[in-house]
Design a protein around this motif. Structure first.
Motif, short mmCIF file in Angstrom:
data_model
loop_
_atom_site.label_atom_id
_atom_site.label_comp_id
_atom_site.label_asym_id
_atom_site.label_seq_id
_atom_site.Cartn_x
_atom_site.Cartn_y
_atom_site.Cartn_z
N ALA A 124 12.99 -28.13 -8.80
CA ALA A 124 12.69 -28.81 -7.56
C ALA A 124 11.39 -28.99 -7.50
N ALA A 125 10.49 -28.44 -8.12
CA ALA A 125 8.93 -28.87 -7.91
C ALA A 125 8.74 -30.05 -8.84
N LEU A 126 9.45 -30.20 -10.01
CA LEU A 126 9.07 -31.46 -10.82
C LEU A 126 9.96 -32.62 -10.24
N ALA A 127 11.14 -32.51 -9.69
CA ALA A 127 12.05 -33.55 -9.12
C ALA A 127 11.32 -34.69 -8.16
N PRO A 128 10.61 -34.45 -7.38
CA PRO A 128 10.02 -35.47 -6.76
C PRO A 128 9.00 -36.58 -7.38
N SER A 129 8.57 -35.66 -8.54
CA SER A 129 7.61 -36.62 -9.36
C SER A 129 8.32 -37.72 -10.21
N LEU A 130 9.60 -37.37 -10.71
CA LEU A 130 10.57 -38.12 -11.49
C LEU A 130 11.23 -39.08 -10.60
N GLY A 131 11.17 -39.21 -9.22
CA GLY A 131 11.92 -40.06 -8.36
C GLY A 131 13.15 -39.92 -7.85
N GLY A 132 13.69 -38.68 -8.48
CA GLY A 132 15.05 -38.39 -7.99
C GLY A 132 16.23 -38.92 -8.63
N GLY A 133 16.03 -39.97 -9.04
CA GLY A 133 17.07 -40.96 -9.66
C GLY A 133 17.77 -40.29 -10.93
N PRO A 134 17.91 -41.34 -11.92
CA PRO A 134 18.10 -40.91 -13.28
C PRO A 134 17.43 -39.90 -13.88
N GLY A 135 16.13 -39.83 -13.43
CA GLY A 135 15.19 -38.79 -14.09
C GLY A 135 15.65 -37.34 -13.91
#
Lengths: 274, 319
Positions: A124-135
């Motif tokens: 959850a902490a890392l997801a926003p910095s990856l943009g939420g899409g295919p990342g």
């Protein structure tokens, strides 16, 4: 002698249900009367009708189209994560088992470390910095491989001591070829079952992230965001909630049935004693 | 037994320390409190933003020294994290404890029952039920429980159970207890149900493995009734592998708490963490990670102790 396959009926049920859901998600838009991009300014939060089979949302979007889009996201994320994490688990487990020594210790320490880390919080902490899409796919996969890798390592260690593997090695067969020809086939059933179970875990993780707002960001749609949107009004507008939650439950149910049935069918110990 | 547990505790602690440090570094590197779209509160932004600009190693050193002295730093609003942490930990513990114990015990009992009545009607019903339950995520289950409560209210005309919120009754001790029960009923049921299915599946599997085992057959042959043989000789052996699962599912219980608190509007640890990740509050996320790591270590230790009690082979050192 008739050999009974205990998991057979479950496997069939799961496979049929999953195929139906796949077809609905990817071919459904061809049949549905309303496409997902358009907004119906004459129907806000309308109940199911001929034009909108599952009704419309508060902002006039077609619930059926949104649901199908969410199902596509869930199914794709689930499949990709499962392939990635099971493949990685197999690679790590077999490397640790065959090489042994410091490589083994290092890889297993890494696995233990990730097991202790609260994985959902980290994702959850890392997801926003990856943009939420295919990342999200590699991110979720990075936290799902550890237990499988430990099981693969244990099996590789025991297979490695078998006579035919020794014989192959004494005949001068290289380590890569030993792994591919003599160890991997014995792990196949474990890996297939694990991949199936990882699919459902990945789908649940993705929709959970999206539900909390860490996954798919608008305009992307996931079953999790749909459930979050429909939650507050669930007792009053049940079709909104049912349209989002129903498919999610069905997908996970189908995948679990398939995985569990496959395990029973492929596990020689269970097949023998029933 | 003591030395075995001490050895395990040392191993767990080293792992937890590394994991907590890693969690802090991860949170500090990934969360940026001073960038849009999450503008920090005006009062605290200056200090938090200044410290966010410092190199990661320095921030980690300052944080780790603080934690060793029981100080978890300050939130973005400038409040000390520790005080709020303990308050919210109590809320979450109240929410999770009863549900987890109920789910554990119920799942184990149902699993044993299903295994004993294998392929008969009860087993089929339980298996179908657990498959369905496993497919329903917590946040759907919680909303379904709320809808059911709404229907119940409509049918009876009184608010039997509260849908949301924490207990806060002020009508004497009895009133407070009743209000607590009303508010706890739904979330506890959700927490219990979501874990019951997992334990039930595992327990059914391990019990089936034990049912045909030689030592159970011996117990029957020496004249014990089926029930006694199963409970005294079968169940004990079947619970040994389950202790490992108990440790693994401690993390699952915490996660269930996050979603349950969200849906039912409890101001517990899980709700706090989610809000902190959105705001980019590194210290809060790190403190919650500490709590989670400690919980997992404690659960691991408890499962080791249980294994020790159940399995005499663990107690005697290997030859």
């Amino acid at each position: 002698m008739t050999r009974r396959l205990p998991g057979n009926r479950r496997t069939t049920a799961g496979a049929v249900l999953l195929t139906a859901l796949f077809l609905a998600a990817f071919l459904g838009p061809l049949v549905a009367p309303w496409d997902g991009e358009r907004i119906d300014y004459a129907a806000f939060r309308a109940p199911p009708s001929a034009a909108h089979w599952l009704g419309t949302t508060q902002s006039g979007r077609d619930v059926l189209a949104l649901t199908l889009q969410g199902m596509r996201t869930s199914l794709l994320v689930g499949l990709l994560v499962a392939v990635l994490s099971t493949g990685f688990a197999a690679a790590v487990g077999m490397t640790a088992g065959v090489l042994g020594g410091w490589a083994d210790r290092l890889l297993m320490f890494g696995a233990d470390l990730l097991l202790v880390l609260p994985s959902f919080l980290a994702v959850a902490a890392l997801a926003p910095s990856l943009g939420g899409g295919p990342g999200l796919v590699p991110l979720i996969a990075a936290f799902l491989w550890m237990i499988t890798a430990r099981m693969v390592r244990a099996m590789t260690l025991s297979l490695n001591r078998r006579d035919y593997v020794r014989a192959a090695r004494y005949l001068g067969v290289g380590p890569v070829r030993v792994v591919v020809r003599h160890i991997l086939p014995h792990l196949a059933s474990l890996l297939i079952v694990d991949a199936a179970l990882n699919v459902s875990l990945a789908i649940l993780t993705e929709s959970g992230l999206a539900y909390l707002g860490f996954g798919a960001q608008p305009p992307d749609v996931s079953l999790g965001t749909l459930i979050a949107d429909a939650r507050a009004a669930a007792p009053v507008y049940p079709w909104l909630f049912a349209a989002a939650a129903g498919p999610l439950v069905l997908i996970v149910l189908a995948v679990n049935l398939l995985g569990d049935g496959l395990r029973d069918a492929l596990d020689p110990a269970i097949a023998r004693c029933s | 037994m003591g030395s075995f547990l001490l050895r395990r505790l040392a191993g767990h602690t080293v792992l937890a320390l590394v994991a907590v440090s890693l969690a802090y570094l991860l949170a500090a590197a990934a969360l940026h409190p001073c960038e849009p779209p999450a503008p920090p509160p005006a009062a605290a932004s200056a200090g938090a933003c200044r410290s966010a600009g410092e190199p990661l190693a320095g921030r980690y050193r300052a944080w780790a020294t603080g934690v060793l002295h029981g100080d978890f730093g300050r939130t973005l609003d400038g409040e000390p994290v520790a005080g709020e942490l303990w308050r919210r930990l109590w809320v979450s513990a109240r929410l999770l404890l009863a549900g987890t114990v109920l789910g554990c015990a119920g799942g184990v009992l149902l699993g044993v029952y299903a295994a004993v009545r294998r392929d008969a009607a009860p087993d089929r019903i339980i298996t179908a039920g657990t498959f369905l339950l496993l497919a329903v995520p917590v946040f759907v289950l919680a909303v379904l429980a709320q809808i059911a409560a709404a229907e119940l209210d409509e049918a009876t005309g009184v608010r039997v159970v509260a849908w949301a919120g924490e207990p806060g009754g002020t009508f004497g001790a009895l009133g407070r207890a009743a209000d607590g029960l009303r508010h706890l009923a739904l979330p506890t049921a959700v927490v219990a149900l979501s874990q019951l299915a997992v334990y039930c599946r595992y327990q059914r599997g391990v019990t089936l493995d034990v049912l045909g085992a030689d030592h159970v057959r011996t117990a029957r042959a020496k004249g014990l009734r089926r029930r006694d043989a199963l409970l005294r000789h079968g169940l004990r052996a079947a619970l040994v592998p389950m202790t490992t699962y108990f440790a693994y599912t401690a993390g699952l219980a915490l996660l269930t708490g996050v979603f349950t608190e969200q849906v039912f509007g409890w101001h517990g640890l899980g709700e706090w963490v989610v809000a902190a990740i959105v705001r980019g509050d590194v210290n809060v996320v790190a403190a919650a990670n500490c709590v989670a790591a400690v919980a997992v270590v404690l659960a691991g230790l408890a499962s080791d102790a249980a294994r020790c009690l159940l399995d005499p082979r663990v107690r005697t050192p290997a030859p």
